[in-house]
Every structure is written in C-alpha cells, then in structure tokens.
Design a protein around this motif. Structure first.
Motif, PDB file in Angstrom:
ATOM      1  N   ARG A  92      -6.498  -8.699  -4.341  1.00  0.00           N
ATOM      2  CA  ARG A  92      -6.686  -7.604  -3.401  1.00  0.00           C
ATOM      3  C   ARG A  92      -5.423  -7.470  -2.554  1.00  0.00           C
ATOM      4  O   ARG A  92      -5.005  -8.422  -1.912  1.00  0.00           O
ATOM      5  CB  ARG A  92      -7.900  -7.875  -2.522  1.00  0.00           C
ATOM      6  N   VAL A 113      -1.943  -2.667   1.640  1.00  0.00           N
ATOM      7  CA  VAL A 113      -0.650  -1.989   1.720  1.00  0.00           C
ATOM      8  C   VAL A 113      -0.584  -1.240   3.057  1.00  0.00           C
ATOM      9  O   VAL A 113      -1.354  -0.310   3.303  1.00  0.00           O
ATOM     10  CB  VAL A 113      -0.457  -1.009   0.549  1.00  0.00           C
ATOM     11  N   ILE A 125       1.807   1.377  -6.291  1.00  0.00           N
ATOM     12  CA  ILE A 125       0.360   1.137  -6.257  1.00  0.00           C
ATOM     13  C   ILE A 125      -0.365   1.995  -7.290  1.00  0.00           C
ATOM     14  O   ILE A 125      -1.424   1.596  -7.803  1.00  0.00           O
ATOM     15  CB  ILE A 125      -0.217   1.353  -4.844  1.00  0.00           C
ATOM     16  N   CYS A 164      -0.530  -0.012 -10.398  1.00  0.00           N
ATOM     17  CA  CYS A 164      -1.567  -1.047 -10.297  1.00  0.00           C
ATOM     18  C   CYS A 164      -2.953  -0.461 -10.537  1.00  0.00           C
ATOM     19  O   CYS A 164      -3.781  -1.047 -11.237  1.00  0.00           O
ATOM     20  CB  CYS A 164      -1.527  -1.696  -8.917  1.00  0.00           C
ATOM     21  N   ILE A 217      -6.583  -2.211  -4.477  1.00  0.00           N
ATOM     22  CA  ILE A 217      -5.678  -1.730  -3.436  1.00  0.00           C
ATOM     23  C   ILE A 217      -6.460  -1.295  -2.205  1.00  0.00           C
ATOM     24  O   ILE A 217      -7.432  -0.555  -2.305  1.00  0.00           O
ATOM     25  CB  ILE A 217      -4.822  -0.559  -3.948  1.00  0.00           C
ATOM     26  N   VAL A 225      -9.792   3.217  -4.651  1.00  0.00           N
ATOM     27  CA  VAL A 225      -9.118   2.475  -3.592  1.00  0.00           C
ATOM     28  C   VAL A 225      -9.939   2.538  -2.314  1.00  0.00           C
ATOM     29  O   VAL A 225     -10.725   3.466  -2.096  1.00  0.00           O
ATOM     30  CB  VAL A 225      -7.698   3.031  -3.316  1.00  0.00           C
TER      31      VAL A 225
END
Length: 300
Positions: free
Chosen positions: A19, A22, A34, A37, A45, A68
């Motif tokens: 985890r 950001v 991201i 990812c 994220i 997210v």
C-alpha cells in the motif's frame, strides 16, 4: 539483477500488494508512475491530495475512482502529516512524494512526536542506477541526506544498501569504499573509518557481504583498471554498492551518471519505519515508477 525491469519482475511476483501513500500526486510524472502500478495491479494506491488541481490527476481519478483511495487535505503540510500518519497507523507500507517540496515532506517524516524516524536511527538515501555502461544495477549512498558521514552513519549506510541488495536477490553484495586513491591517509579521516568498516565486515557485522577499499570508482567498476594497478580484490570491477565519503561526491556522481552515463535512477530513503520515496519533481515517470518498485521490494 541487471536492470530495473528485473526489479519490477520481483515487485510483480509479490503475493501481497504493498500500500503506497502518495502525497500531493499533482504532477504528470507522478501520475504516470502510479497509473502504471494501478493498470498492472502492482500496488494499492492511496492519493493524499492537498486541494491543488491538475488535469493529469483529474483525468486519472475519473478513470480509476473505483481502484484508488483518496484522502483529501487542506494544504501540502496537512497532506504530508496525513501521509506520514497513514504509515504510522499501519495503513500504508510506503510513503511517496509527488509535487510537494521535499523539505515539506521531510519535516513531517522527521517530526519527533509523529514522524517515521525512530529515536537513535540513522536516515540515509540509497540510489540505484541502471546504465548501459555497466553490466548490473549499482547502488550507492548517500547523495541526499548525510553531508559528511560519521563511522556510525557509514555503518548504517552499508547495512541499508546490503539489505536491499539481499532483498532483490544479490546473495553477496560487493561493497566499494570510495576515495580518489587506494591509500589510507590520516588527512582524509574517512579512510580511517574505512579500515574500521572492513574490520567489521570481516567479523560478519554486515551479514553476507564483501567490503573493500579505499578505491576509486573506476577501479570498483572496471576490472582492467584494477589489473593495471595490481589490485587484487573480489570487489574490483564487480562492485554492487559504492559508499561515498561525502554528500558532495555522491551527488556529483548521481548527476554525472544521469547526464553522461545515460542512466535511469531510482532512490529511496532508508532508516525510517517504512521506505520513503522522494524523487525530484523533474524526474521522469519511469524513474519515479522504478523508485516506487524498489521501495515496495525494500518494504519486504
């Protein structure tokens, strides 16, 4: 491990996804990192926003609102504190910097009451380099945090770098202690520390690693140079890790490799209770993604 894509393959193979919180993901390159990812399902994220708006972030959130988590804050400093809190509370495994100034983020990271650095711990920055002029990834410290390392800080730098090498599959990292010659000289106090560091390595204090020096960068990474100088060492020409005597030397190497060595760089702060990624705002999306991948692998 020869390239960052090898690290990404290891990142991808992890059973449980890390985890990543950001902080201020407002800029294009952070969003690009991201996005990769999320698209490849490599990490979970958490976007810690500061009220700033950007087209890149808006478009990303619109397309990935179900993938997210978003934590909305009122300022960049509030976002930094909240990102740190997510790690402290066990809700994030890695902290990553977006467009926020490094000073703002590190102020929260280093907060004595609510930060991520445990009392007595040494914080250091590790850089990894993927360059076509060397046959493997190379790691070095410290280009960002420690100006003139003490013996204790040198020890911590080596331990962090060796640990990450072990985690990416380098069973016995070769560590070069960098100086401009191979001679120990009391005029350069770090070379006296190098003698002590080699003694500690021989006693097994850094685990499964080979430590040697002083030596220059060319000798550490070019076998022919070592042969011409008559230096016999398993580190010569095969260094995995470079430990520099000062931040100036390490940072100069960083900038030189990125400009003239056509290198891709990745970096992570070690010594905190979880890895912290503090890329430059000018770094590419690829560089930020590789830093994130390295931090996730470092998180275990």
């Amino acid at each position: 491990m020869k390239t960052f894509e090898d690290v990404v393959d290891l990142f991808r193979s992890h059973v449980s996804r890390k985890r990543v919180a950001v902080v201020c993901p407002d800029d294009e390159s952070t969003v690009g990192a991201i996005r990769r990812c999320v698209d490849d399902k490599l990490a979970e994220i958490i976007l810690v926003t500061s009220g700033r708006e950007s087209r890149e972030l808006d478009e990303f959130m619109a397309a990935n609102s179900d993938k997210v988590r978003t934590v909305e804050c009122t300022s960049v400093d509030d976002a930094a504190r909240r990102g740190v809190a997510l790690v402290r509370e066990g809700n994030a495994d890695v902290l990553m910097k977006g467009s926020i100034n490094t000073d703002n983020l590190l102020r929260a990271v280093l907060d004595k009451e609510c930060g991520l650095l445990q009392k007595g711990a040494v914080m250091s920055h590790l850089t990894a380099v993927d360059t076509p002029v060397y046959d493997r990834l190379i790691f070095f410290s410290d280009a960002a945090v420690i100006p003139r390392p003490t013996l204790e800080q040198f020890e911590a730098m080596i331990r962090y770098d060796v640990d990450i090498c072990h985690k990416i599959g380098i069973a016995e990292p070769k560590v070069a202690l960098i100086h401009f010659t191979e001679k120990v000289n009391s005029k350069f106090s770090h070379t006296l520390d190098y003698v002590e560091l080699k003694s500690k390595a021989a006693a097994g204090e850094f685990g499964n690693a080979i430590v040697d020096g002083p030596m220059d960068v060319k000798t550490a990474c070019d076998a022919h140079s070592g042969e011409m100088k008559g230096i016999s060492s398993p580190v010569v020409g095969k260094a995995d890790i470079l430990i520099f005597p000062t931040l100036e030397a390490s940072n100069t190497f960083y900038k030189t490799m990125s400009l003239f060595g056509r290198a891709t760089m990745a970096g992570v702060i070690c010594g905190t209770i979880a890895p912290v990624v503090v890329p430059s705002r000018a770094d590419t999306a690829d560089s930020k993604f590789y830093s994130l991948a390295l931090a996730c692998v470092a998180a275990g």
